[in-house]
Motif scaffolding. Structure first.
Motif, PDB file in Angstrom:
ATOM      1  N   GLN A  94       0.816  -1.218   0.000  1.00 38.49           N
ATOM      2  CA  GLN A  94       0.000   0.000   0.000  1.00 38.49           C
ATOM      3  C   GLN A  94       0.848   1.267   0.000  1.00 38.49           C
ATOM      4  O   GLN A  94       0.362   2.346  -0.340  1.00 38.49           O
ATOM      5  CB  GLN A  94      -0.943  -0.010   1.201  1.00 38.49           C
ATOM      6  CG  GLN A  94      -2.018  -1.089   1.094  1.00 38.49           C
ATOM      7  CD  GLN A  94      -2.994  -1.060   2.246  1.00 38.49           C
ATOM      8  OE1 GLN A  94      -2.766  -0.430   3.266  1.00 38.49           O
ATOM      9  NE2 GLN A  94      -4.113  -1.767   2.079  1.00 38.49           N
ATOM     10  N   ALA A  95       2.112   1.141   0.385  1.00 34.46           N
ATOM     11  CA  ALA A  95       3.015   2.290   0.384  1.00 34.46           C
ATOM     12  C   ALA A  95       3.811   2.375  -0.914  1.00 34.46           C
ATOM     13  O   ALA A  95       4.786   3.126  -1.004  1.00 34.46           O
ATOM     14  CB  ALA A  95       3.964   2.206   1.577  1.00 34.46           C
ATOM     15  N   THR A  96       3.401   1.595  -1.909  1.00 35.50           N
ATOM     16  CA  THR A  96       4.044   1.504  -3.223  1.00 35.50           C
ATOM     17  C   THR A  96       5.515   1.102  -3.126  1.00 35.50           C
ATOM     18  O   THR A  96       6.335   1.478  -3.964  1.00 35.50           O
ATOM     19  CB  THR A  96       3.900   2.809  -4.043  1.00 35.50           C
ATOM     20  OG1 THR A  96       4.630   3.858  -3.392  1.00 35.50           O
ATOM     21  CG2 THR A  96       2.437   3.199  -4.192  1.00 35.50           C
ATOM     22  N   GLN A  97       5.848   0.344  -2.095  1.00 35.92           N
ATOM     23  CA  GLN A  97       7.141  -0.320  -2.001  1.00 35.92           C
ATOM     24  C   GLN A  97       6.949  -1.767  -2.464  1.00 35.92           C
ATOM     25  O   GLN A  97       5.826  -2.249  -2.574  1.00 35.92           O
ATOM     26  CB  GLN A  97       7.658  -0.287  -0.560  1.00 35.92           C
ATOM     27  CG  GLN A  97       7.764   1.114   0.017  1.00 35.92           C
ATOM     28  CD  GLN A  97       8.734   1.997  -0.737  1.00 35.92           C
ATOM     29  OE1 GLN A  97       9.853   1.579  -1.029  1.00 35.92           O
ATOM     30  NE2 GLN A  97       8.322   3.211  -1.067  1.00 35.92           N
ATOM     31  N   TRP A  98       8.050  -2.469  -2.727  1.00 35.87           N
ATOM     32  CA  TRP A  98       7.907  -3.868  -3.104  1.00 35.87           C
ATOM     33  C   TRP A  98       7.176  -4.631  -2.005  1.00 35.87           C
ATOM     34  O   TRP A  98       7.497  -4.500  -0.824  1.00 35.87           O
ATOM     35  CB  TRP A  98       9.261  -4.521  -3.346  1.00 35.87           C
ATOM     36  CG  TRP A  98      10.062  -3.983  -4.487  1.00 35.87           C
ATOM     37  CD1 TRP A  98      11.365  -3.590  -4.447  1.00 35.87           C
ATOM     38  CD2 TRP A  98       9.630  -3.793  -5.845  1.00 35.87           C
ATOM     39  NE1 TRP A  98      11.777  -3.161  -5.681  1.00 35.87           N
ATOM     40  CE2 TRP A  98      10.737  -3.273  -6.572  1.00 35.87           C
ATOM     41  CE3 TRP A  98       8.424  -3.996  -6.515  1.00 35.87           C
ATOM     42  CZ2 TRP A  98      10.674  -2.968  -7.924  1.00 35.87           C
ATOM     43  CZ3 TRP A  98       8.357  -3.686  -7.865  1.00 35.87           C
ATOM     44  CH2 TRP A  98       9.466  -3.185  -8.556  1.00 35.87           C
ATOM     45  N   HIS A  99       6.204  -5.404  -2.391  1.00 33.29           N
ATOM     46  CA  HIS A  99       5.466  -6.228  -1.425  1.00 33.29           C
ATOM     47  C   HIS A  99       6.374  -7.336  -0.906  1.00 33.29           C
ATOM     48  O   HIS A  99       7.189  -7.885  -1.644  1.00 33.29           O
ATOM     49  CB  HIS A  99       4.235  -6.833  -2.093  1.00 33.29           C
ATOM     50  CG  HIS A  99       3.173  -7.272  -1.147  1.00 33.29           C
ATOM     51  ND1 HIS A  99       3.323  -8.355  -0.299  1.00 33.29           N
ATOM     52  CD2 HIS A  99       1.934  -6.767  -0.892  1.00 33.29           C
ATOM     53  CE1 HIS A  99       2.235  -8.499   0.412  1.00 33.29           C
ATOM     54  NE2 HIS A  99       1.383  -7.553   0.081  1.00 33.29           N
ATOM     55  N   HIS A 100       6.244  -7.674   0.372  1.00 32.80           N
ATOM     56  CA  HIS A 100       6.976  -8.816   0.901  1.00 32.80           C
ATOM     57  C   HIS A 100       6.501 -10.099   0.219  1.00 32.80           C
ATOM     58  O   HIS A 100       5.307 -10.262  -0.059  1.00 32.80           O
ATOM     59  CB  HIS A 100       6.780  -8.939   2.418  1.00 32.80           C
ATOM     60  CG  HIS A 100       7.705  -8.073   3.208  1.00 32.80           C
ATOM     61  ND1 HIS A 100       7.422  -6.751   3.505  1.00 32.80           N
ATOM     62  CD2 HIS A 100       8.936  -8.330   3.741  1.00 32.80           C
ATOM     63  CE1 HIS A 100       8.418  -6.232   4.209  1.00 32.80           C
ATOM     64  NE2 HIS A 100       9.351  -7.163   4.363  1.00 32.80           N
ATOM     65  N   ASN A 101       7.414 -10.975  -0.033  1.00 36.72           N
ATOM     66  CA  ASN A 101       7.103 -12.266  -0.644  1.00 36.72           C
ATOM     67  C   ASN A 101       6.598 -13.212   0.448  1.00 36.72           C
ATOM     68  O   ASN A 101       7.400 -13.793   1.188  1.00 36.72           O
ATOM     69  CB  ASN A 101       8.337 -12.830  -1.338  1.00 36.72           C
ATOM     70  CG  ASN A 101       8.058 -14.131  -2.057  1.00 36.72           C
ATOM     71  OD1 ASN A 101       6.972 -14.698  -1.966  1.00 36.72           O
ATOM     72  ND2 ASN A 101       9.054 -14.631  -2.768  1.00 36.72           N
ATOM     73  N   LEU A 102       5.293 -13.370   0.517  1.00 29.32           N
ATOM     74  CA  LEU A 102       4.693 -14.171   1.572  1.00 29.32           C
ATOM     75  C   LEU A 102       4.778 -15.669   1.305  1.00 29.32           C
ATOM     76  O   LEU A 102       4.517 -16.473   2.200  1.00 29.32           O
ATOM     77  CB  LEU A 102       3.229 -13.761   1.769  1.00 29.32           C
ATOM     78  CG  LEU A 102       2.983 -12.270   2.050  1.00 29.32           C
ATOM     79  CD1 LEU A 102       1.493 -12.005   2.226  1.00 29.32           C
ATOM     80  CD2 LEU A 102       3.760 -11.800   3.272  1.00 29.32           C
ATOM     81  N   THR A 103       5.149 -16.065   0.102  1.00 23.14           N
ATOM     82  CA  THR A 103       5.218 -17.495  -0.222  1.00 23.14           C
ATOM     83  C   THR A 103       6.496 -18.140   0.302  1.00 23.14           C
ATOM     84  O   THR A 103       6.557 -19.370   0.422  1.00 23.14           O
ATOM     85  CB  THR A 103       5.168 -17.726  -1.739  1.00 23.14           C
ATOM     86  OG1 THR A 103       6.410 -17.289  -2.327  1.00 23.14           O
ATOM     87  CG2 THR A 103       4.009 -16.983  -2.376  1.00 23.14           C
ATOM     88  N   LYS A 104       7.525 -17.309   0.552  1.00 26.14           N
ATOM     89  CA  LYS A 104       8.847 -17.808   0.969  1.00 26.14           C
ATOM     90  C   LYS A 104       9.528 -18.626  -0.119  1.00 26.14           C
ATOM     91  O   LYS A 104      10.497 -19.334   0.132  1.00 26.14           O
ATOM     92  CB  LYS A 104       8.762 -18.623   2.265  1.00 26.14           C
ATOM     93  CG  LYS A 104       8.060 -17.897   3.401  1.00 26.14           C
ATOM     94  CD  LYS A 104       8.708 -16.559   3.727  1.00 26.14           C
ATOM     95  CE  LYS A 104       8.010 -15.867   4.885  1.00 26.14           C
ATOM     96  NZ  LYS A 104       8.566 -14.514   5.147  1.00 26.14           N
ATOM     97  N   LYS A 105       9.004 -18.562  -1.346  1.00 25.12           N
ATOM     98  CA  LYS A 105       9.645 -19.201  -2.490  1.00 25.12           C
ATOM     99  C   LYS A 105      10.106 -18.132  -3.473  1.00 25.12           C
ATOM    100  O   LYS A 105       9.468 -17.077  -3.600  1.00 25.12           O
ATOM    101  CB  LYS A 105       8.675 -20.142  -3.223  1.00 25.12           C
ATOM    102  CG  LYS A 105       8.306 -21.406  -2.464  1.00 25.12           C
ATOM    103  CD  LYS A 105       7.494 -22.334  -3.355  1.00 25.12           C
ATOM    104  CE  LYS A 105       7.227 -23.662  -2.667  1.00 25.12           C
ATOM    105  NZ  LYS A 105       6.586 -24.651  -3.573  1.00 25.12           N
ATOM    106  N   VAL A 106      11.203 -18.398  -4.161  1.00 21.93           N
ATOM    107  CA  VAL A 106      11.611 -17.520  -5.249  1.00 21.93           C
ATOM    108  C   VAL A 106      10.508 -17.542  -6.306  1.00 21.93           C
ATOM    109  O   VAL A 106      10.052 -18.612  -6.713  1.00 21.93           O
ATOM    110  CB  VAL A 106      12.946 -17.986  -5.854  1.00 21.93           C
ATOM    111  CG1 VAL A 106      13.301 -17.161  -7.089  1.00 21.93           C
ATOM    112  CG2 VAL A 106      14.053 -17.910  -4.814  1.00 21.93           C
ATOM    113  N   MET A 107      10.080 -16.348  -6.748  1.00 22.21           N
ATOM    114  CA  MET A 107       8.981 -16.263  -7.712  1.00 22.21           C
ATOM    115  C   MET A 107       9.475 -15.640  -9.005  1.00 22.21           C
ATOM    116  O   MET A 107      10.270 -14.689  -8.990  1.00 22.21           O
ATOM    117  CB  MET A 107       7.831 -15.462  -7.122  1.00 22.21           C
ATOM    118  CG  MET A 107       7.249 -16.079  -5.853  1.00 22.21           C
ATOM    119  SD  MET A 107       5.794 -15.205  -5.247  1.00 22.21           S
ATOM    120  CE  MET A 107       4.585 -15.621  -6.513  1.00 22.21           C
TER     121      MET A 107
END
Length: 267
Positions: free
Chosen positions: A177-190
């Motif tokens: 929401q702050a237009t920063q990169w979202h944290h990767n919640l999957t914990k996998k390389v995407m």
């Protein structure tokens, strides 16, 4: 085993042939991220005309899948073809406005009538391509990595993702929401394609590495703008180990095989 992920191609059979000759990907299982068809033949600020060969691209992809066991994922433009073959009027109209009219001509379809187009896609010589596209998965993953065409909606668990998001999502996948990169919640390389990197970060590179912080598991956007009109548009290939570590980066722009670790600003 190492895996090479290949971003959006958009009818650039000539560049794809060059890319597949790169030495560093020869021992890889290839994972194509979708959008094999459609595309523009012109580049911004250039008089150079690029060739558009959707069927040649599909022939290459089909051979890689059927002969070598590589993986091809469905992209939103490939889904245009499928849904139009099923007779979906809304998707047909969307396709027409997003490269479809040009592609139909390249497929030998000289009509803009939905019924005529759908019939052609379901008859030889095009029906074998339609059948191939119907079999393509939306996602691929192993224990360390995950790939799809566009991305995921972070508000839903992985097993509840909506098909349209996997094919279409953009900003809600990239940013918080702050237009920063979202944290990767999957914990996998995407690894994803779908959005040309030039529209987000036009610094001459064919890849964007997205990390919210140093502890965040990286996400890679590898749509390098092939046949998008971008001056330095090309096809990007990211080679990763089975654990998601970077082994090699390659891309092709204007028929030239380039080291993906460096920018290419001039087309």
């Amino acid at each position: 085993m190492q895996y090479t992920f290949i971003g959006d191609i958009h009818s650039a059979a000539d560049d794809l042939k060059v890319l597949l000759q790169a030495k560093s990907i020869q021992n890889s299982r290839l994972v194509f991220l979708g959008d094999y068809i459609d595309g523009r033949g012109s580049r911004n600020g250039s008089n150079h005309s690029d060739t558009l060969e959707p069927l040649a691209v599909l022939d290459i992809i089909m051979t890689r899948v059927n002969k070598y066991g590589d993986i091809a994922l469905l992209g939103n433009h490939d889904d245009f073809w499928l849904q139009t073959a099923y007779g979906d009027d809304l998707i047909y109209q969307n396709w027409r406005l997003n490269g479809g009219a040009r592609t139909w001509h390249q497929l030998g379809i000289h009509s803009s009538n939905l019924t005529v187009i759908a019939d052609a896609l379901n008859q030889e010589p095009l029906s074998r391509y339609t059948k191939f596209l119907t079999q393509l998965p939306l996602t691929w993953e192993n224990q360390a990595m995950m790939a799809m065409h566009a991305g995921i909606d972070w508000t839903y668990p992985l097993d509840q993702q909506v098909r349209d998001d996997l094919l279409w999502i953009r900003d809600d996948y990239y940013f918080d929401q702050a237009t920063q990169w979202h944290h990767n919640l999957t914990k996998k390389v995407m690894i994803t394609g779908h959005t040309p990197v030039q529209t987000i970060q036009d610094d001459g590179y064919g890849l964007i590495k997205m990390q919210a912080d140093e502890q965040d598991v990286p996400r890679y956007l590898i749509d390098a703008g092939s046949r998008s009109g971008a001056q330095n548009g090309g096809i990007f290939a990211l080679t990763l180990s089975e654990n998601g570590d970077v082994i090699a980066k390659n891309w092709v722009v204007n028929g030239q095989l380039l080291d993906g670790n460096f920018p290419y600003l001039q087309a």
